[in-house]
Motif scaffolding. Structure first.
Motif, PDB file in Angstrom:
ATOM      1  N   GLU A 167       8.489   1.765  85.438  1.00 21.69           N
ATOM      2  CA  GLU A 167       8.945   3.155  85.488  1.00 21.69           C
ATOM      3  C   GLU A 167       7.809   4.140  85.207  1.00 21.69           C
ATOM      4  O   GLU A 167       8.051   5.345  85.040  1.00 21.69           O
ATOM      5  N   GLY A 168       6.572   3.634  85.120  1.00 23.48           N
ATOM      6  CA  GLY A 168       5.427   4.514  84.908  1.00 23.48           C
ATOM      7  C   GLY A 168       5.292   5.519  86.039  1.00 23.48           C
ATOM      8  O   GLY A 168       5.537   5.194  87.208  1.00 23.48           O
ATOM      9  N   ARG A 169       4.910   6.728  85.701  1.00 22.85           N
ATOM     10  CA  ARG A 169       4.884   7.809  86.692  1.00 22.85           C
ATOM     11  C   ARG A 169       3.483   8.414  86.821  1.00 22.85           C
ATOM     12  O   ARG A 169       2.722   8.445  85.855  1.00 22.85           O
ATOM     13  N   GLN A 170       3.187   8.890  88.016  1.00 20.58           N
ATOM     14  CA  GLN A 170       1.981   9.664  88.245  1.00 20.58           C
ATOM     15  C   GLN A 170       2.285  10.743  89.278  1.00 20.58           C
ATOM     16  O   GLN A 170       3.167  10.572  90.133  1.00 20.58           O
ATOM     17  N   ALA A 171       1.565  11.840  89.202  1.00 26.14           N
ATOM     18  CA  ALA A 171       1.771  12.966  90.117  1.00 26.14           C
ATOM     19  C   ALA A 171       0.864  12.778  91.328  1.00 26.14           C
ATOM     20  O   ALA A 171      -0.199  13.399  91.435  1.00 26.14           O
TER      21      ALA A 171
END
Length: 300
Positions: A167-171
Motif C-alpha cells: 500500500e506504499g504510495r508515491q506521487a
C-alpha cells in the motif's frame, strides 16, 4: 544551439519534440533555436525535421568535444546506473571547456533521511555542475507515470498486475511535465528564475499501485479493473536477474521497493507549478492519453 543527450529516453524524447516543434517557445515566439541530439546509435532516432543528429558516447571524450562545438545550452540526461557519475562529470567538463553557458540536468528525487542509491549516482554530477561556473537547473522527478506501461500486457490479459510495494504510495509524475520544465529552463532568458534551482517534480497526489490500477480500470470501463497480486521483493529480484539486469540495478530496485513499501515515498513537490505556473498533471491524464497501450487498440 541546444544540445540534447538522452534524446531517445522517456523525458529526452519529449524535450526533443517540444524544442523541434516550437511548442515550448513562449508567445510571441522568438526565432527557432537550433537543436542537436547526441546519441550513441543514430539509427535509433528518427528526429523531427531540422534537428541535427550526431553520434557520440560519454566514454569517448573526442565525441563529446565535437558535439559541444557551438553549443550554448545543454540538456543532460544519462542512462541510469553506476556509470551516471562518470558520464555526468565527463559531459559537464566538456561543456565547460566548450563555453556552454547553461546546463539543465535530469537527476533523481531525494528522500529525506534515506541514502537512495539512485540519488547517489547523480550526486557527483550535480556537484560538478554546481562548481562548474555555468548556469544550471536540476530536475529531480519522482517515479514516472509511464512506468505503468510495464503492466500493459497484464492489463490487456485481464490482470492481475504485480505489486511489489503493497500500500506504499508515491506521487508519480507525468514525464511530459518533466520535459516541459526542462524546455522552459532551456529557453528562458539568461539570469532567469530557473537558474540555480533544483525542482522537485511530482504528481499532484501520492498513489499506491492498487490506486493506479484502479484508475486504469475506471478509464477502461465497467468490469475492466485488472486488480493486483502481491509479489515479494525477493521474487521480483530473481525475475530481474533472470531478465539480465545487473546487481547494481537489482539492488537499486530493491531499495526503492523497500522505501516505497515502508511509506517513506509519499513526497509531494511543487516543482511543476514553480517551473511552469500550472498544477502537475494527474495520473489519469497520462493513462487517458495512452489508453491504447492497455487495450491493444491502435490510436486513431
Amino acid at each position: 544551439m541546444i544540445l540534447l543527450t538522452g534524446a531517445t529516453g522517456t523525458v529526452g524524447g519529449h524535450v526533443l519534440r517540444l524544442l523541434a516543434t516550437g511548442d515550448a517557445r513562449p508567445s510571441p515566439a522568438p526565432a527557432p533555436v537550433p537543436v542537436r541530439a547526441l546519441v550513441r546509435d543514430p539509427s535509433r532516432l528518427a528526429p523531427p525535421f531540422g534537428v541535427e543528429v550526431v553520434r557520440g558516447d560519454f566514454d569517448d571524450p573526442g565525441s563529446l568535444r565535437a558535439a559541444m562545438e557551438g553549443v550554448t545550452d545543454l540538456f543532460l540526461a544519462t542512462a541510469a546506473g553506476p556509470s551516471v557519475a562518470a558520464h555526468d562529470t565527463a559531459a559537464v567538463g566538456a561543456a565547460a571547456a566548450a563555453g556552454v553557458r547553461r546546463v539543465v540536468k535530469l537527476s533523481a528525487l531525494r528522500v529525506p533521511g534515506v541514502r537512495m542509491r539512485v540519488a547517489e549516482w547523480h550526486a557527483p554530477g550535480e556537484q560538478a555542475l554546481e562548481e562548474s561556473g555555468m548556469a544550471w537547473t536540476l530536475l529531480r522527478p519522482a517515479g514516472f507515470a509511464s512506468n505503468s506501461l510495464q503492466w500493459a500486457e497484464a492489463v490487456r490479459a485481464g490482470g492481475p498486475v504485480p505489486n511489489t510495494t503493497g500500500e506504499g504510495r508515491q506521487a508519480v509524475v507525468d514525464p511530459r511535465d518533466v520535459a516541459e520544465a526542462a524546455a522552459a529552463a532551456l529557453l528562458s532568458p539568461r539570469g532567469s528564475r530557473h537558474e540555480g534551482r533544483a525542482y522537485v517534480l511530482t504528481g499532484p497526489e501520492p498513489m499506491s499501485v492498487p490506486d493506479q490500477v484502479a484508475a486504469i480500470g475506471r478509464l477502461l470501463g465497467p468490469g475492466r479493473a485488472p486488480g493486483c497480486v502481491d509479489v515479494p521483493p525477493a521474487a521480483a529480484a530473481e525475475a530481474m536477474r533472470g531478465a539480465g539486469m545487473s546487481e547494481d540495478f537489482v539492488g537499486a530496485a530493491l531499495q526503492g521497493m523497500e522505501m516505497l513499501g515502508s511509506g517513506r515515498g509519499e513526497i509531494l513537490g511543487d516543482g511543476v507549478r514553480e517551473a511552469l505556473g500550472r498544477p502537475a498533471r494527474p495520473f489519469e491524464d497520462w493513462v487517458r492519453d495512452h489508453l491504447d497501450a492497455f487495450t491493444g487498440a491502435r490510436p486513431e
